[in-house]
Design a protein around this motif. Structure first.
Motif, PDB file in Angstrom:
ATOM      1  N   CYS A   6      75.604  58.852  51.267  1.00 31.02           N
ATOM      2  CA  CYS A   6      77.213  58.698  51.515  1.00 31.02           C
ATOM      3  C   CYS A   6      77.305  57.761  52.826  1.00 31.02           C
ATOM      4  CB  CYS A   6      77.634  60.234  51.802  1.00 31.02           C
ATOM      5  SG  CYS A   6      79.152  60.209  52.741  1.00 31.02           S
ATOM      6  N   CYS A   9      79.056  59.885  55.987  1.00 35.77           N
ATOM      7  CA  CYS A   9      78.224  60.985  56.894  1.00 35.77           C
ATOM      8  C   CYS A   9      76.713  60.952  56.787  1.00 35.77           C
ATOM      9  CB  CYS A   9      78.654  62.632  56.190  1.00 35.77           C
ATOM     10  SG  CYS A   9      78.059  62.964  54.851  1.00 35.77           S
ATOM     11  N   CYS A  28      79.634  63.924  47.869  1.00 30.70           N
ATOM     12  CA  CYS A  28      78.901  64.349  48.790  1.00 30.70           C
ATOM     13  C   CYS A  28      79.441  65.778  49.100  1.00 30.70           C
ATOM     14  CB  CYS A  28      79.320  63.279  50.106  1.00 30.70           C
ATOM     15  SG  CYS A  28      78.423  64.099  51.656  1.00 30.70           S
ATOM     16  N   ASN A  30      78.717  67.047  51.856  1.00 28.42           N
ATOM     17  CA  ASN A  30      78.805  67.574  53.103  1.00 28.42           C
ATOM     18  C   ASN A  30      80.240  67.007  53.487  1.00 28.42           C
ATOM     19  OD1 ASN A  30      78.089  67.844  55.815  1.00 28.42           O
ATOM     20  ND2 ASN A  30      77.710  65.899  56.210  1.00 28.42           N
ATOM     21  N   CYS A  31      80.653  66.013  53.022  1.00 28.49           N
ATOM     22  CA  CYS A  31      81.952  65.300  53.550  1.00 28.49           C
ATOM     23  C   CYS A  31      83.066  65.143  52.631  1.00 28.49           C
ATOM     24  CB  CYS A  31      81.951  64.078  54.431  1.00 28.49           C
ATOM     25  SG  CYS A  31      81.761  62.681  53.604  1.00 28.49           S
TER      26      CYS A  31
HETATM   27 ZN   LIG Z   1      79.264  62.446  53.195  1.00 26.59          ZN
END
Ligand SMILES: [Zn+2]
Length: 281
Positions: A6, A9, A28, A30-31
């Motif tokens: 990604c 992030c 992703c 995470n984000c």
């Molecule tokens: Zn990300």
């Protein structure tokens, strides 16, 4: 083809979001960014930008055609909505439109700004830049790393989702602005959608990532911009809402929530226009 992580992030944790034309788009974890992985090589991306042809399982031709007066007038309406009616009147400015296509946005700027404004365009597609030059527009393909000129405004309309690494590109664009200069980015808000709520074909691998307001603003702030304003306009992939649609949508969402069903996100104002100003160093 190469495996990537990604760009927002730097996490490599992701889940499959969609497959199309022999390419995978992942989310992703995470984000929330949606990005093509594995990604075509840089050389292949540059070649496709020049020719308008993308090779997957099928050949995708994204050259399109000149949008004419209707597209120019739509851009004039958008400029007035974003900047106000008289923002450009009577003040000279230098504007660079990156990925200007056939130049309709440049024509809108010239009509709004009058003869004292200097509007330039950069376009990798030979067909599009030749068409724009024939209409008297100042368009060529600029190598952004070697451009010495500085501009009061730089715009990237419908460019972000085609970039292999928007952080790198936007950090380069930052150097093209005069002190106090402004960036204008237009892109769709799709990162928080499920595939079944995305109303169209994904056009992979012409599109390489889909972001959201949060993701684009976070990136801009990280590389030295402050957000001036975000305007959300109706995205043409969605049907226009009538006066009752927001109420019906709200009731449907509540009902789906009560029944334990996934809430569908058909909100049509997903065309993001982000104004960001250069932060003083
Ligand atoms: Zn990300």
């Amino acid at each position: 083809m190469r495996r990537v992580h990604c760009y927002c992030c730097e996490s490599s944790a992701s889940e499959l979001w969609a497959e199309e034309n022999g390419f995978k788009m992942v989310r992703c974890l995470n984000c929330g960014l949606l990005y093509v992985n594995p990604m075509p090589d840089e050389r292949e991306i540059d070649r496709a930008a020049q020719t308008g042809l993308h090779q997957g399982q099928e050949k995708l031709d994204v050259s399109g055609q000149y949008g004419g007066v209707a597209k120019v007038e739509n851009y004039i309406r958008i400029l007035r909505e974003i900047y106000g009616d008289d923002f450009f009147r009577g003040k000279p400015f230098k504007w660079l439109d990156i990925g200007c296509g056939y130049g309709e946005f440049m024509e809108a700027l010239i009509r709004e700004g009058g003869p004292q404004c200097d509007v330039r365009g950069s376009e990798p597609s030979e067909v599009k830049s030749a068409s724009a030059r024939q209409r008297g527009l100042k368009v060529s393909f600029l190598d952004l790393e070697t451009v010495r000129e500085r501009f009061d405004y730089v715009s990237l309309l419908n460019v972000y989702s085609h970039l292999p690494n928007p952080i790198e590109t936007l950090a380069g664009v930052r150097k093209l602005l005069n002190a106090g200069g402004e960036l204008l980015i237009e892109t769709g808000d799709a990162a928080n959608l499920e595939r079944s709520d995305y109303p169209d074909k994904l056009f992979l691998p012409d599109h390489l990532s889909f972001a959201s307001e949060e993701i684009v603003c976070r990136i801009l702030e990280k590389i030295g911009f402050k957000i001036v304003a975000v305007t959300r306009l109706h995205h043409p992939a969605y049907r226009k809402w009538t006066a009752w649609d927001p109420v019906i949508y709200w009731m449907q969402q509540r009902l789906r929530g009560r029944l334990g069903l996934r809430r569908k996100r058909v909100y049509p104002y997903r065309d993001l226009w982000i104004r960001a100003a250069l932060r003083a160093a």
